[in-house]
Design an enzyme around this catalytic site. Structure first.
Site, PDB file in Angstrom:
ATOM      1  N   GLN A 109       0.835  -1.213   0.000  1.00 48.78           N
ATOM      2  CA  GLN A 109       0.000   0.000   0.000  1.00 48.78           C
ATOM      3  C   GLN A 109       0.868   1.260   0.000  1.00 48.78           C
ATOM      4  O   GLN A 109       0.524   2.264  -0.619  1.00 48.78           O
ATOM      5  CB  GLN A 109      -0.912  -0.012   1.232  1.00 48.78           C
ATOM      6  CG  GLN A 109      -2.072   0.968   1.169  1.00 48.78           C
ATOM      7  CD  GLN A 109      -3.251   0.458   0.348  1.00 48.78           C
ATOM      8  OE1 GLN A 109      -3.634  -0.701   0.476  1.00 48.78           O
ATOM      9  NE2 GLN A 109      -3.822   1.301  -0.476  1.00 48.78           N
ATOM     10  N   LYS A 148       1.854   1.798  -3.545  1.00 48.57           N
ATOM     11  CA  LYS A 148       0.663   2.133  -4.335  1.00 48.57           C
ATOM     12  C   LYS A 148       0.234   3.575  -4.083  1.00 48.57           C
ATOM     13  O   LYS A 148      -0.025   4.348  -5.006  1.00 48.57           O
ATOM     14  CB  LYS A 148      -0.483   1.182  -3.941  1.00 48.57           C
ATOM     15  CG  LYS A 148      -1.766   1.417  -4.700  1.00 48.57           C
ATOM     16  CD  LYS A 148      -2.977   0.745  -4.065  1.00 48.57           C
ATOM     17  CE  LYS A 148      -2.786  -0.716  -3.776  1.00 48.57           C
ATOM     18  NZ  LYS A 148      -4.071  -1.413  -3.532  1.00 48.57           N
ATOM     19  N   SER A 194     -10.252   7.502  -2.450  1.00 47.24           N
ATOM     20  CA  SER A 194     -10.338   7.685  -0.996  1.00 47.24           C
ATOM     21  C   SER A 194      -9.647   8.986  -0.598  1.00 47.24           C
ATOM     22  O   SER A 194     -10.133   9.734   0.256  1.00 47.24           O
ATOM     23  CB  SER A 194      -9.652   6.527  -0.266  1.00 47.24           C
ATOM     24  OG  SER A 194     -10.515   5.423  -0.159  1.00 47.24           O
ATOM     25  N   GLY A 241     -12.373   0.317   3.095  1.00 49.22           N
ATOM     26  CA  GLY A 241     -12.810  -1.059   2.856  1.00 49.22           C
ATOM     27  C   GLY A 241     -11.765  -1.904   2.154  1.00 49.22           C
ATOM     28  O   GLY A 241     -10.779  -1.407   1.625  1.00 49.22           O
ATOM     29  N   ASP A 242     -11.970  -3.194   2.186  1.00 43.82           N
ATOM     30  CA  ASP A 242     -11.197  -4.174   1.416  1.00 43.82           C
ATOM     31  C   ASP A 242     -12.087  -5.427   1.406  1.00 43.82           C
ATOM     32  O   ASP A 242     -13.315  -5.300   1.597  1.00 43.82           O
ATOM     33  CB  ASP A 242      -9.819  -4.423   2.073  1.00 43.82           C
ATOM     34  CG  ASP A 242      -8.865  -5.188   1.152  1.00 43.82           C
ATOM     35  OD1 ASP A 242      -8.298  -4.570   0.246  1.00 43.82           O
ATOM     36  OD2 ASP A 242      -8.702  -6.413   1.314  1.00 43.82           O
ATOM     37  N   THR A 286     -12.251   1.624  -7.800  1.00 45.36           N
ATOM     38  CA  THR A 286     -11.163   0.664  -8.036  1.00 45.36           C
ATOM     39  C   THR A 286     -11.358  -0.038  -9.383  1.00 45.36           C
ATOM     40  O   THR A 286     -10.427  -0.135 -10.192  1.00 45.36           O
ATOM     41  CB  THR A 286     -11.070  -0.364  -6.884  1.00 45.36           C
ATOM     42  OG1 THR A 286     -11.095   0.334  -5.644  1.00 45.36           O
ATOM     43  CG2 THR A 286      -9.803  -1.176  -6.979  1.00 45.36           C
ATOM     44  N   ASN A 309     -16.738  -5.864  -4.871  1.00 45.59           N
ATOM     45  CA  ASN A 309     -16.724  -4.450  -5.255  1.00 45.59           C
ATOM     46  C   ASN A 309     -15.841  -4.189  -6.476  1.00 45.59           C
ATOM     47  O   ASN A 309     -16.277  -3.560  -7.447  1.00 45.59           O
ATOM     48  CB  ASN A 309     -16.230  -3.622  -4.048  1.00 45.59           C
ATOM     49  CG  ASN A 309     -16.009  -2.181  -4.417  1.00 45.59           C
ATOM     50  OD1 ASN A 309     -14.893  -1.774  -4.718  1.00 45.59           O
ATOM     51  ND2 ASN A 309     -17.067  -1.390  -4.434  1.00 45.59           N
ATOM     52  N   LYS A 357      -2.617  -0.872   6.582  1.00 41.86           N
ATOM     53  CA  LYS A 357      -3.648  -1.875   6.277  1.00 41.86           C
ATOM     54  C   LYS A 357      -4.085  -2.494   7.587  1.00 41.86           C
ATOM     55  O   LYS A 357      -3.309  -2.540   8.553  1.00 41.86           O
ATOM     56  CB  LYS A 357      -3.060  -2.966   5.373  1.00 41.86           C
ATOM     57  CG  LYS A 357      -4.108  -3.778   4.641  1.00 41.86           C
ATOM     58  CD  LYS A 357      -4.509  -3.116   3.351  1.00 41.86           C
ATOM     59  CE  LYS A 357      -5.673  -3.797   2.685  1.00 41.86           C
ATOM     60  NZ  LYS A 357      -5.904  -3.240   1.332  1.00 41.86           N
TER      61      LYS A 357
HETATM   62  P1  NDP Z   1     -15.103  -8.002  -1.825  1.00 40.48           P
HETATM   63  O1  NDP Z   1     -15.184  -8.584  -0.489  1.00 40.48           O
HETATM   64  O2  NDP Z   1     -16.111  -7.018  -2.274  1.00 40.48           O
HETATM   65  O3  NDP Z   1     -15.046  -9.147  -2.936  1.00 40.48           O
HETATM   66  C1  NDP Z   1     -14.076 -10.135  -2.899  1.00 40.48           C
HETATM   67  C2  NDP Z   1     -14.348 -11.136  -4.006  1.00 40.48           C
HETATM   68  O4  NDP Z   1     -13.246 -12.029  -4.106  1.00 40.48           O
HETATM   69  C3  NDP Z   1     -15.576 -11.977  -3.753  1.00 40.48           C
HETATM   70  O5  NDP Z   1     -16.114 -12.383  -4.985  1.00 40.48           O
HETATM   71  C4  NDP Z   1     -14.979 -13.158  -2.995  1.00 40.48           C
HETATM   72  O6  NDP Z   1     -15.768 -14.342  -3.076  1.00 40.48           O
HETATM   73  C5  NDP Z   1     -13.668 -13.346  -3.708  1.00 40.48           C
HETATM   74  N1  NDP Z   1     -12.676 -13.911  -2.789  1.00 40.48           N
HETATM   75  C6  NDP Z   1     -12.293 -13.395  -1.589  1.00 40.48           C
HETATM   76  N2  NDP Z   1     -11.397 -14.192  -0.998  1.00 40.48           N
HETATM   77  C7  NDP Z   1     -11.221 -15.212  -1.836  1.00 40.48           C
HETATM   78  C8  NDP Z   1     -10.416 -16.370  -1.790  1.00 40.48           C
HETATM   79  N3  NDP Z   1      -9.615 -16.621  -0.741  1.00 40.48           N
HETATM   80  N4  NDP Z   1     -10.469 -17.206  -2.862  1.00 40.48           N
HETATM   81  C9  NDP Z   1     -11.274 -16.935  -3.911  1.00 40.48           C
HETATM   82  N5  NDP Z   1     -12.059 -15.863  -4.005  1.00 40.48           N
HETATM   83  C10 NDP Z   1     -12.032 -15.027  -2.985  1.00 40.48           C
HETATM   84  O7  NDP Z   1     -13.618  -7.369  -1.918  1.00 40.48           O
HETATM   85  P2  NDP Z   1     -13.065  -6.307  -2.937  1.00 40.48           P
HETATM   86  O8  NDP Z   1     -13.707  -6.427  -4.255  1.00 40.48           O
HETATM   87  O9  NDP Z   1     -13.045  -4.994  -2.245  1.00 40.48           O
HETATM   88  O10 NDP Z   1     -11.529  -6.773  -3.044  1.00 40.48           O
HETATM   89  C11 NDP Z   1     -11.079  -7.668  -4.048  1.00 40.48           C
HETATM   90  C12 NDP Z   1      -9.564  -7.512  -4.214  1.00 40.48           C
HETATM   91  O11 NDP Z   1      -9.280  -6.174  -4.612  1.00 40.48           O
HETATM   92  C13 NDP Z   1      -8.742  -7.744  -2.942  1.00 40.48           C
HETATM   93  O12 NDP Z   1      -7.484  -8.269  -3.305  1.00 40.48           O
HETATM   94  C14 NDP Z   1      -8.534  -6.325  -2.410  1.00 40.48           C
HETATM   95  O13 NDP Z   1      -7.396  -6.237  -1.579  1.00 40.48           O
HETATM   96  C15 NDP Z   1      -8.342  -5.579  -3.712  1.00 40.48           C
HETATM   97  N6  NDP Z   1      -8.573  -4.144  -3.684  1.00 40.48           N
HETATM   98  C16 NDP Z   1      -9.732  -3.616  -3.204  1.00 40.48           C
HETATM   99  C17 NDP Z   1      -9.939  -2.258  -3.239  1.00 40.48           C
HETATM  100  C18 NDP Z   1     -11.222  -1.635  -2.807  1.00 40.48           C
HETATM  101  O14 NDP Z   1     -11.348  -0.419  -2.960  1.00 40.48           O
HETATM  102  N7  NDP Z   1     -12.193  -2.379  -2.300  1.00 40.48           N
HETATM  103  C19 NDP Z   1      -8.897  -1.345  -3.729  1.00 40.48           C
HETATM  104  C20 NDP Z   1      -7.746  -2.010  -4.290  1.00 40.48           C
HETATM  105  C21 NDP Z   1      -7.597  -3.357  -4.236  1.00 40.48           C
HETATM  106  P3  NDP Z   1     -16.737 -14.737  -1.852  1.00 40.48           P
HETATM  107  O15 NDP Z   1     -17.919 -13.830  -1.982  1.00 40.48           O
HETATM  108  O16 NDP Z   1     -17.049 -16.161  -2.085  1.00 40.48           O
HETATM  109  O17 NDP Z   1     -15.951 -14.496  -0.603  1.00 40.48           O
HETATM  110  O1  2IT Z   2      -6.055  -2.127  -1.410  1.00 42.56           O
HETATM  111  C1  2IT Z   2      -6.536  -0.974  -1.448  1.00 42.56           C
HETATM  112  O2  2IT Z   2      -5.989  -0.065  -2.073  1.00 42.56           O
HETATM  113  C2  2IT Z   2      -7.803  -0.739  -0.762  1.00 42.56           C
HETATM  114  N1  2IT Z   2      -8.371  -1.676  -0.207  1.00 42.56           N
HETATM  115  C3  2IT Z   2      -8.388   0.631  -0.709  1.00 42.56           C
HETATM  116  C4  2IT Z   2      -7.754   1.418   0.399  1.00 42.56           C
HETATM  117  C5  2IT Z   2      -8.358   2.765   0.668  1.00 42.56           C
HETATM  118  O3  2IT Z   2      -7.885   3.395   1.620  1.00 42.56           O
HETATM  119  O4  2IT Z   2      -9.254   3.217  -0.052  1.00 42.56           O
END
Ligand code: NDP
Ligand code: 2IT
Length: 448
Positions: A114, A117, A380, A168-169, A212, A243, A129
């Protein structure tokens, strides 16, 4: 590839000795140190002032008990974490992850990534984080609320709008941010921008929810355009259905691509007619259901159990948006063999190092996570700006800033890669460009 520089080899040995159980953290640090070798050789002042030693050691690791009571009156105890990795360029900033797989290692590697990034966004935010091994799946809203309140009852003393701003994450969306915010306000009496991803009625930014996924597509479109290509007419596979995945699917489709597959942690759906995103939103956002439910009213679609099979679907562009290590070498080879020419990472570290090497060796366009998914945290930071001003920009204003930031990140990363002799290797370019700004800020601030 391995680390050649003796000073960096010794530094890596120290990191290994200090963090023997943090496998993912060690993989991440090693890959960054490999990338920045030529930078360190060009800047002996970084070595003299201990910039590298400080950079690989998180400023603070906070670990705490999170007790909560379920709907039947039973007590549960989870473990909470916040890793404040680096504050050289701004307050710690980064998401909170709620997933049973979360350990100190997970949070440490994500906080380290992070920092780089957030540097790439060009905005004044440091790296952090947090998270917990709590599993929100199958819990009632009241259980999630009680967990979030307990989590915040410890976290609140470590965060603040000018100190550390979580978001969030995985497993943390609008519902969780709302409960966390309410508890912070109650404990401190402060109405401030201490969390981002807030609801639009209490200080959230328009376009943060989409940022994102949209940002990933803006970055990828620029990378494609610079190679004489675009999303238009391409077949795309998106993993995940959370998300990031949903809004990546939405923007890729708006840019003229056909997204044919999405997944969750149980399996994936393949729809040759193109994914019906409204149906996915209904299943995942409204019903909190499973992706397999998609096939019930989409007769042309197929559901397959297991996650890795999604990478055997023939596609032009792959956007992994679920979680770390979801593309291993075998999956990478399957993508390459099927003619995929671009992989751009929405999730954090979805491709293993071996997979990344395979993509780069095969000449694919590869958008590394810390650059390609930086749009979420960048927006953010725009939410923080709006909170400070007590003002809100329109969706179009935020979206335009996001697009400009993502295009800027692409060029910054591509230029850094070329300058240091790694033309078209955006993985190395992202590490170098991200590190340079953090290192300069650390150098300016002295040993601290
Ligand atoms: P969500 O919780 O909204 O969605 C996660 C998705 O990934 C779900 O479909 C989930 O399936 C699946 N998933 C989670 N864990 C696993 C696993 N161990 N194996 C397989 N599938 C899995 O999270 P986000 O969309 O926010 O985050 C997704 C990725 O993006 C993460 O790596 C996060 O760190 C990254 N990210 C998120 C940001 C954000 O703004 N939210 C910003 C930048 C990066 P299920 O529903 O079955 O759990
Ligand atoms: O991995 C990421 O960049 C995030 N989950 C978003 C972090 C944030 O502060 O918006």
């Amino acid at each position: 590839m391995s680390i050649q520089n003796e000073y960096l080899q010794n530094l890596m040995a120290t990191v290994e000795k200090r963090n023997p159980n943090d496998k993912q953290f060690l993989i991440t640090v090693r890959s960054v140190l490999e990338s920045i070798e030529p930078v360190v050789e060009a800047h002996p002042e970084y070595v003299k002032m201990g910039v590298l030693e400080m950079f690989v050691e998180p400023e603070r690791v906070i670990k705490f008990r999170v007790p909560w009571v379920d709907d039947k009156g039973e007590v549960h105890v989870n473990r909470g974490y916040r890793v404040q990795s680096n504050s050289a360029i701004g307050p710690y900033k980064g998401g909170l992850r709620l997933h049973p797989s979360v350990t100190e290692d997970t949070v440490k590697f994500l906080a380290f990534e992070q920092t780089l990034k957030n540097s790439l966004t060009g905005l004044p935010i440091g790296g952090g984080k947090g998270g917990s091994d709590f599993d929100p799946k199958g819990k009632s809203d009241m259980e999630v609320m009680r967990f979030c309140q307990s989590f915040m009852s410890e976290l609140y003393r470590h965060i603040g709008p000018d100190c550390d701003v979580p978001a969030g994450d995985i497993g943390v969306g609008a519902r969780e941010i709302g409960y966390l915010y309410g508890e912070y306000k109650r404990l401190t009496g402060q109405y401030c921008g201490v969390l981002t991803g807030k609801g639009l009625t209490y200080g959230g930014s328009l376009a943060r929810k989409e940022a994102t996924g949209y940002g990933l597509c803006y970055f990828t479109e620029e990378m494609l355009n610079c190679a004489g290509k675009s999303f238009k007419g391409q077949t795309v596979v998106v993993s995940g259905s959370g998300n990031v995945a949903m809004y990546a699917c939405e923007k890729a489709t708006q840019l003229g691509a056909k997204v044919v597959a999405m997944s969750d942690s149980n399996g994936y759906v393949y729809d040759p007619n193109g994914i019906d995103l409204d149906a996915v939103k209904l299943i995942k956002e409204v019903r909190r259901g499973r992706i397999r439910e998609y096939v019930a009213d989409h007769p042309a679609a197929e559901y397959h159990e297991g996650c890795s099979g999604i990478w055997t679907i023939k596609c032009d562009i792959a956007l992994p948006c679920a979680t770390q290590n979801e593309i291993n070498l075998e999956s990478a080879r399957a993508l390459i063999a099927n003619g995929c020419f671009c992989v751009s990472e929405g999730a954090n570290m979805p491709s293993t190092m071996e997979a990344i090497d395979a993509f780069i060796e095969a000449g694919l366009l590869f958008g590394p996570a810390k650059a390609a998914n930086a749009g979420g945290v960048a927006t953010s930071a725009l939410e923080m700006s709006q909170n400070s001003m007590r003002y809100s920009w329109t969706f179009e204003e935020v979206d335009a800033k996001l697009k400009q930031i993502m295009v800027g990140i692409y060029h910054n990363v591509a230029d850094a890669a070329s300058t240091y002799g790694f033309a078209n290797n955006f993985e190395k370019g992202a590490n170098i460009a991200g590190f340079l700004k953090v290192a300069e800020a650390m150098l300016a601030q002295g040993v601290c």
